[in-house]
Scaffold this motif. Structure first.
Motif, mmCIF file in Angstrom:
data_model
loop_
_atom_site.group_PDB
_atom_site.id
_atom_site.type_symbol
_atom_site.label_atom_id
_atom_site.label_comp_id
_atom_site.label_asym_id
_atom_site.label_seq_id
_atom_site.Cartn_x
_atom_site.Cartn_y
_atom_site.Cartn_z
ATOM 1 N N GLY A 61 78.736 24.934 42.910
ATOM 2 C CA GLY A 61 77.517 24.297 43.403
ATOM 3 C C GLY A 61 76.237 24.866 42.794
ATOM 4 N N ILE A 62 75.141 24.195 43.115
ATOM 5 C CA ILE A 62 73.838 24.506 42.526
ATOM 6 C C ILE A 62 73.336 25.895 42.925
ATOM 7 N N GLY A 63 73.698 26.333 44.148
ATOM 8 C CA GLY A 63 73.245 27.660 44.605
ATOM 9 C C GLY A 63 73.840 28.764 43.743
ATOM 10 N N ALA A 64 75.158 28.689 43.523
ATOM 11 C CA ALA A 64 75.828 29.688 42.692
ATOM 12 C C ALA A 64 75.262 29.661 41.270
ATOM 13 N N ALA A 65 75.013 28.451 40.774
ATOM 14 C CA ALA A 65 74.503 28.309 39.402
ATOM 15 C C ALA A 65 73.124 28.956 39.261
ATOM 16 N N ARG A 66 72.241 28.698 40.195
ATOM 17 C CA ARG A 66 70.881 29.247 40.020
ATOM 18 C C ARG A 66 70.846 30.758 40.241
ATOM 19 N N ARG A 67 71.729 31.260 41.131
ATOM 20 C CA ARG A 67 71.777 32.716 41.298
ATOM 21 C C ARG A 67 72.294 33.390 40.025
ATOM 22 N N TRP A 68 73.274 32.727 39.384
ATOM 23 C CA TRP A 68 73.793 33.274 38.134
ATOM 24 C C TRP A 68 72.709 33.277 37.041
ATOM 25 N N ILE A 69 71.960 32.188 36.956
ATOM 26 C CA ILE A 69 70.897 32.097 35.934
ATOM 27 C C ILE A 69 69.837 33.180 36.187
ATOM 28 N N LYS A 70 69.456 33.352 37.438
ATOM 29 C CA LYS A 70 68.455 34.377 37.767
ATOM 30 C C LYS A 70 68.980 35.754 37.379
ATOM 31 N N ASN A 71 70.243 35.969 37.686
ATOM 32 C CA ASN A 71 70.865 37.248 37.340
ATOM 33 C C ASN A 71 70.898 37.473 35.815
ATOM 34 N N GLU A 72 71.153 36.418 35.056
ATOM 35 C CA GLU A 72 71.142 36.537 33.587
ATOM 36 C C GLU A 72 69.748 36.921 33.092
ATOM 37 N N PHE A 73 68.723 36.232 33.608
ATOM 38 C CA PHE A 73 67.348 36.565 33.202
ATOM 39 C C PHE A 73 67.036 38.030 33.556
ATOM 40 N N GLU A 74 67.522 38.471 34.714
ATOM 41 C CA GLU A 74 67.253 39.858 35.128
ATOM 42 C C GLU A 74 67.965 40.847 34.210
ATOM 43 N N LYS A 75 69.170 40.492 33.772
ATOM 44 C CA LYS A 75 69.888 41.371 32.827
ATOM 45 C C LYS A 75 69.131 41.458 31.492
ATOM 46 N N ILE A 76 68.659 40.284 31.032
ATOM 47 C CA ILE A 76 67.891 40.261 29.771
ATOM 48 C C ILE A 76 66.649 41.128 29.935
ATOM 49 N N SER A 77 66.026 41.027 31.090
ATOM 50 C CA SER A 77 64.811 41.785 31.348
ATOM 51 C C SER A 77 65.082 43.289 31.372
ATOM 52 N N SER A 78 66.201 43.684 31.967
ATOM 53 C CA SER A 78 66.467 45.129 32.020
ATOM 54 C C SER A 78 66.785 45.677 30.629
ATOM 55 N N ASP A 79 67.176 44.793 29.709
ATOM 56 C CA ASP A 79 67.403 45.222 28.313
ATOM 57 C C ASP A 79 66.113 45.300 27.506
ATOM 58 N N CYS A 80 64.987 44.870 28.057
ATOM 59 C CA CYS A 80 63.725 44.913 27.305
ATOM 60 C C CYS A 80 62.655 45.621 28.142
ATOM 61 N N ASN A 81 63.086 46.635 28.851
ATOM 62 C CA ASN A 81 62.137 47.433 29.623
ATOM 63 C C ASN A 81 61.376 46.582 30.642
ATOM 64 N N ASN A 82 62.116 45.710 31.313
ATOM 65 C CA ASN A 82 61.543 44.798 32.323
ATOM 66 C C ASN A 82 60.419 43.919 31.774
ATOM 67 N N CYS A 83 60.677 43.344 30.594
ATOM 68 C CA CYS A 83 59.631 42.535 29.955
ATOM 69 C C CYS A 83 59.545 41.120 30.537
ATOM 70 N N LEU A 84 60.468 40.750 31.416
ATOM 71 C CA LEU A 84 60.409 39.405 32.003
ATOM 72 C C LEU A 84 60.062 39.478 33.488
ATOM 73 N N GLU A 85 59.192 38.573 33.915
ATOM 74 C CA GLU A 85 58.924 38.408 35.348
ATOM 75 C C GLU A 85 59.818 37.259 35.806
ATOM 76 N N VAL A 86 60.825 37.575 36.613
ATOM 77 C CA VAL A 86 61.839 36.577 36.989
ATOM 78 C C VAL A 86 61.666 36.184 38.451
ATOM 79 N N PHE A 87 61.602 34.903 38.720
ATOM 80 C CA PHE A 87 61.450 34.454 40.118
ATOM 81 C C PHE A 87 61.902 33.000 40.293
ATOM 82 N N TYR A 88 62.134 32.645 41.573
ATOM 83 C CA TYR A 88 62.405 31.248 41.923
ATOM 84 C C TYR A 88 61.078 30.568 42.232
ATOM 85 N N GLN A 89 60.922 29.367 41.722
ATOM 86 C CA GLN A 89 59.778 28.529 42.115
ATOM 87 C C GLN A 89 60.409 27.299 42.775
ATOM 88 N N LYS A 90 60.061 27.046 44.046
ATOM 89 C CA LYS A 90 60.781 25.966 44.734
ATOM 90 C C LYS A 90 59.879 25.053 45.541
#
Ligand code: ZN
Length: 444
Positions: A61-90
């Motif tokens: 479902g969509i909930g699992a998908a968006r949590r996974w995407i957010k988690n991916e962005f957070e992983k990418i961010s932790s690899d670049c010294n937290n260079c990404l601001e990751v959030f849900y806009q709803k």
């Protein structure tokens, strides 16, 4: 290498201006078809990502998908010294808003912002869609892998974030997964409104919707062709602007069209094996996409997508009928092609975010004179400006002249009536802003 460039810059800046930025070639190379395949597979395996599907399950479902995407962005961010601001806009969309909203639903977008060092409030955006559908747009339980539509665009957006987060840019880059597309472009609407409410200066949105299919119903198979859709003029232009256009031109020179030309040019320069097709319309005939809500608010935005679509593999229940396998399943996605279109996005995001802001108040003059004249307000960090012009029937800016660090110029012998003109700001690093079509007229 850096020292060599610095020396060149001091001695012959004009030479440097005609050089390519080798970092752009690096970006093309760094995009991985394997990672894109892995991400499309993960997204397809959520069973359905229908906007109204399950939000509680960890696997479907969509909930699992968006949590996974957010988690991916957070992983990418932790690899670049937290260079990404990751959030849900709803945004909450109410039952009955249209015939495809059969329950109240939170339409949730996943946003990752890579903040620009010089122009944090200027944004270039890459988007893909999270949601999927089958034959009945309101069926939110059946398997709906949406491998090409639009796990491909979502996976490309994640991959672009992985690559570009290793670099620093002057303007901000946003990577966003939008939801609610198939139910009526709700995620895009919500996010475009959010951008407006926060007074974001949007340089452009590159909306990716289906970037993985190479064999079309037209019988053509090509892993080089792709389309850039752009509307002709701003959807929310004023009546005064519409009237002025009859006299001064601009029917094919709106801000989204200039963005399309920019992407076309960058692709031709750095990925000459590709065949970008500028399509002079908002979207496919009678169909829509998530760049439109941004265009509705006056933001420049285009749709990037495959050139040869296969309708038996879009919005279809998975089934076999008369020997045809229907359904948007993994087997039909060409990951190498999705990689190429991801690279097209990444090099354009980088080129725009490395460029100085465009000149403002670009005015043109030269009525009943032998020469075209220009005046503009300088960009804060440009090292110079380039005047572009073209025959009125040409889709591309075919002629140009670098004019240095000035705020006015006369093009001797070039008659204003016979060409269209535009101006770009050029940065120290050689990157150019998106071209501005004159928005004022002067007489002297
Ligand atoms: Zn679709």
């Amino acid at each position: 290498m850096h020292r060599i460039i610095t020396t060149l810059l001091l001695i012959t800046p004009l030479v440097l201006l005609s050089q390519n930025d080798t970092r752009i070639y690096d970006i093309v190379k760094e995009v991985s078809a394997e990672r894109i395949e892995k991400d499309i597979t993960t997204l397809a395996n959520f069973g359905t990502r229908h906007t109204l599907s399950d939000t509680v399950s960890a696997t479907r479902g969509i909930g699992a998908a968006r949590r996974w995407i957010k988690n991916e962005f957070e992983k990418i961010s932790s690899d670049c010294n937290n260079c990404l601001e990751v959030f849900y806009q709803k945004n909450l969309v109410s039952k009955g808003e249209n015939e495809r909203i059969v329950n109240d639903v939170w339409v949730v977008n996943v946003v990752a912002i890579q903040r620009g060092s010089r122009y944090p409030n200027k944004y270039v955006i890459m988007s893909g869609d999270i949601d999927s559908r089958v034959s009945d747009p309101n069926n939110f339980t059946s398997d709906s892998p949406g491998a090409n539509d639009n796990a491909s665009g979502m996976a490309g957006t994640l991959e672009a974030a992985r690559i570009l987060s290793k670099y620093n840019f002057e303007s901000s880059i946003i990577y966003v997964g939008l939801s609610g597309e198939e139910q009526g472009l709700f995620g895009g609407k919500g996010f475009a409104n959010y951008a407006k409410e926060n007074s974001w200066e949007i340089l452009g949105i590159l909306n990716n919707d289906m970037i993985g299919n190479t064999s079309g119903v037209d019988g053509v198979t090509s892993n080089r062709d792709f389309r850039i859709f752009s509307e002709p003029v701003r959807a929310n232009e004023t009546e005064q602007e519409r009237k002025a256009r009859r006299f001064y031109g601009g029917e094919v020179d709106g801000i989204s069209r200039q963005l399309a030309r920019f992407i076309h040019k960058t692709t031709k320069e750095y990925m000459p094996e590709m065949n970008p097709m500028m399509i002079y319309r908002l979207d496919r005939f009678g169909r829509g996409g998530h760049h439109r809500p941004f265009n509705d608010l006056g933001f420049p935005g285009v749709r990037i997508m495959e050139a040869h679509e296969n309708y038996t593999q879009q919005h279809q229940d998975i089934r076999e009928e008369n020997g045809i396998a229907y359904g948007d399943v993994l087997e039909h996605v060409n990951f190498e092609y999705a990689k190429k279109l991801t690279a097209v996005n990444a090099i354009n995001l980088a080129s725009i975010a490395w460029a100085p802001p465009a000149p403002e108040n670009v005015a043109i003059g030269g009525i009943v004179q032998a020469s075209a004249k220009f005046k503009w307000t300088k960009s804060p960090t440009a090292k110079g400006y380039k005047i572009y012009w073209r025959d009125t029937t040409s889709p591309t800016w075919d002629y140009s002249r670098y004019v240095g660090d000035v705020d006015s110029v006369t093009l001797d012998g070039i008659v204003i009536d016979n060409y269209f003109f535009g101006i770009a700001a050029v940065g120290e690093n050689g990157h150019e802003s998106i071209i501005v079509f004159p928005n004022k007229v002067f007489r002297d």
